[in-house]
Write a protein that holds these residues in place. Structure first.
Motif, PDB file in Angstrom:
ATOM      1  N   SER A 132       0.837  -1.206   0.000  1.00  0.00           N
ATOM      2  CA  SER A 132       0.000   0.000   0.000  1.00  0.00           C
ATOM      3  C   SER A 132       0.867   1.249   0.000  1.00  0.00           C
ATOM      4  CB  SER A 132      -0.908   0.006   1.239  1.00  0.00           C
ATOM      5  OG  SER A 132      -1.413   1.295   1.496  1.00  0.00           O
ATOM      6  N   TRP A 133       0.590   2.172  -0.916  1.00  0.00           N
ATOM      7  CA  TRP A 133       1.382   3.393  -0.984  1.00  0.00           C
ATOM      8  C   TRP A 133       1.200   4.236   0.276  1.00  0.00           C
ATOM      9  CZ3 TRP A 133       1.698   5.938  -6.482  1.00  0.00           C
ATOM     10  CH2 TRP A 133       2.293   5.021  -7.352  1.00  0.00           C
ATOM     11  N   THR A 134      -0.016   4.264   0.809  1.00  0.00           N
ATOM     12  CA  THR A 134      -0.249   5.026   2.039  1.00  0.00           C
ATOM     13  C   THR A 134       0.562   4.448   3.188  1.00  0.00           C
ATOM     14  OG1 THR A 134      -2.492   5.589   1.315  1.00  0.00           O
ATOM     15  CG2 THR A 134      -1.999   5.803   3.660  1.00  0.00           C
ATOM     16  N   ASP A 135       0.550   3.128   3.319  1.00  0.00           N
ATOM     17  CA  ASP A 135       1.329   2.477   4.376  1.00  0.00           C
ATOM     18  C   ASP A 135       2.826   2.658   4.136  1.00  0.00           C
ATOM     19  OD1 ASP A 135      -1.032   1.657   5.510  1.00  0.00           O
ATOM     20  OD2 ASP A 135      -0.940  -0.389   4.708  1.00  0.00           O
ATOM     21  N   ARG A 136       3.224   2.644   2.883  1.00  0.00           N
ATOM     22  CA  ARG A 136       4.639   2.814   2.544  1.00  0.00           C
ATOM     23  C   ARG A 136       5.133   4.193   2.959  1.00  0.00           C
ATOM     24  NH1 ARG A 136       5.939   1.229  -3.520  1.00  0.00           N
ATOM     25  NH2 ARG A 136       5.468  -0.837  -2.673  1.00  0.00           N
ATOM     26  N   LEU A 137       4.328   5.209   2.704  1.00  0.00           N
ATOM     27  CA  LEU A 137       4.711   6.564   3.093  1.00  0.00           C
ATOM     28  C   LEU A 137       4.729   6.724   4.612  1.00  0.00           C
ATOM     29  CD1 LEU A 137       2.737   8.554   0.386  1.00  0.00           C
ATOM     30  CD2 LEU A 137       5.217   8.481   0.635  1.00  0.00           C
ATOM     31  N   ALA A 138       3.781   6.113   5.297  1.00  0.00           N
ATOM     32  CA  ALA A 138       3.757   6.181   6.765  1.00  0.00           C
ATOM     33  C   ALA A 138       4.983   5.489   7.352  1.00  0.00           C
ATOM     34  CB  ALA A 138       2.478   5.540   7.297  1.00  0.00           C
ATOM     35  N   LEU A 139       5.377   4.357   6.756  1.00  0.00           N
ATOM     36  CA  LEU A 139       6.569   3.649   7.212  1.00  0.00           C
ATOM     37  C   LEU A 139       7.817   4.486   6.964  1.00  0.00           C
ATOM     38  CD1 LEU A 139       8.099   1.154   8.228  1.00  0.00           C
ATOM     39  CD2 LEU A 139       7.955   0.214   5.897  1.00  0.00           C
ATOM     40  N   ALA A 140       7.921   5.090   5.788  1.00  0.00           N
ATOM     41  CA  ALA A 140       9.074   5.942   5.490  1.00  0.00           C
ATOM     42  C   ALA A 140       9.160   7.093   6.488  1.00  0.00           C
ATOM     43  CB  ALA A 140       8.973   6.484   4.065  1.00  0.00           C
ATOM     44  N   ASP A 141       8.033   7.674   6.837  1.00  0.00           N
ATOM     45  CA  ASP A 141       7.999   8.764   7.810  1.00  0.00           C
ATOM     46  C   ASP A 141       8.570   8.302   9.148  1.00  0.00           C
ATOM     47  OD1 ASP A 141       6.807  10.524   9.968  1.00  0.00           O
ATOM     48  OD2 ASP A 141       5.967  11.536   8.210  1.00  0.00           O
ATOM     49  N   ARG A 142       8.121   7.149   9.633  1.00  0.00           N
ATOM     50  CA  ARG A 142       8.594   6.641  10.929  1.00  0.00           C
ATOM     51  C   ARG A 142      10.083   6.336  10.903  1.00  0.00           C
ATOM     52  NH1 ARG A 142       3.844   3.602  10.379  1.00  0.00           N
ATOM     53  NH2 ARG A 142       5.028   1.688   9.999  1.00  0.00           N
ATOM     54  N   LEU A 143      10.526   5.673   9.839  1.00  0.00           N
ATOM     55  CA  LEU A 143      11.935   5.303   9.744  1.00  0.00           C
ATOM     56  C   LEU A 143      12.827   6.541   9.690  1.00  0.00           C
ATOM     57  CD1 LEU A 143      11.672   2.382   7.147  1.00  0.00           C
ATOM     58  CD2 LEU A 143      12.102   2.163   9.605  1.00  0.00           C
TER      59      LEU A 143
END
Length: 263
Positions: A132-143
């Protein structure tokens, strides 16, 4: 994904990340034939956490890569399907993330492992496994937030001077910045080299170019842009657009009957 062209989804960085990251974008691109672009100089740094086929950057094939600020345009060439997350960093976000003087990355693009080591490999693997692109962006934000906030603390002086330059559209004299800080010109240049990667004068030049390009895209008459942004004349404006963006103002000026571009 088999759709041809460029698809993008953008997310606003979380509050903890906003002092260091201005934009987060998930992307996928796939074209019928190779596409070459001239990426204009900008007052920020770009990080690509990519997977799929490599992109040629100034003739060098890289999949995930990092770069610093520059005062020239960069050529990219995409031949095969690629996707990933594109991160637009402030100079100070890049300085904390990479934990090295930004002068080492001025006008340079390197494989991301060269500056972020195992963290980059793990981050790219986790992003690639997140459909999921939304989940991917949220993960990138956290990392990114975890990594940046463990980076070296920076004093307030250069970020203050940078904000003043941005706010003036690159028009503020470097001597005024130095005087306001109580620093010598040499000390200000040294600190800018470390935290920004450009001298204050070069940074002001890039900021002025970006402001001028934004005004031209919005439909402001070119002669008015040259005067309001502090160029000597329209010929000077044209030279700067070619040097920093590999284009002319006329190439991005909206045509009659067409709305201005949002970017």
């Amino acid at each position: 994904m088999s759709t041809l062209g460029l698809a993008m989804v953008e997310a606003t960085p979380s509050p903890a990340l906003r002092p260091y990251v201005t934009r987060l974008t998930a992307y996928h691109e796939h074209y019928e034939r190779p596409v070459t672009r001239s990426e204009a100089a900008m007052p920020g740094a770009v990080l690509i956490l990519g997977f799929g086929a490599p992109t040629e950057v100034d003739g060098r094939p890289v999949t995930s890569f990092a770069g610093g600020l520059g005062d020239r345009f960069t050529l990219t060439r995409t031949s095969e399907p690629a996707e990933g997350v594109q991160v637009f960093l402030t100079p100070f976000g890049a300085r904390r993330l990479y934990d090295l003087p930004m002068r080492h990355l001025t006008n340079v693009v390197v494989p991301v492992e060269d500056v972020l080591g195992p963290w980059a490999r793990a981050a790219v693997a986790r992003l690639a496994e997140t459909p999921s692109w939304t989940d991917r962006l949220a993960l990138a934000d956290r990392l990114l937030a975890r990594r940046i906030l463990t980076g070296p603390e920076l004093g307030p002086e250069v970020p203050w001077a940078w904000a003043r330059l941005l706010g003036s559209g690159g028009a503020l004299r470097v001597s005024r910045l130095a005087d306001s800080l109580g620093w010598s010109h040499r000390h200000l240049v040294a600190r800018f080299h470390d935290q920004v990667g450009l001298t204050p004068k070069a940074a002001a030049r890039v900021i002025r170019f970006e402001r001028a390009a934004r005004l031209v895209r919005a439909g402001t008459p070119i002669a008015e842009v040259a005067a309001s942004c502090g160029f000597y004349d329209q010929a000077h404006l044209n030279r700067e657009f070619r040097a920093l963006g590999d284009l002319t103002p006329g190439q991005i000026r909206p045509r009659p009957g067409k709305p201005p571009r949002a970017d």
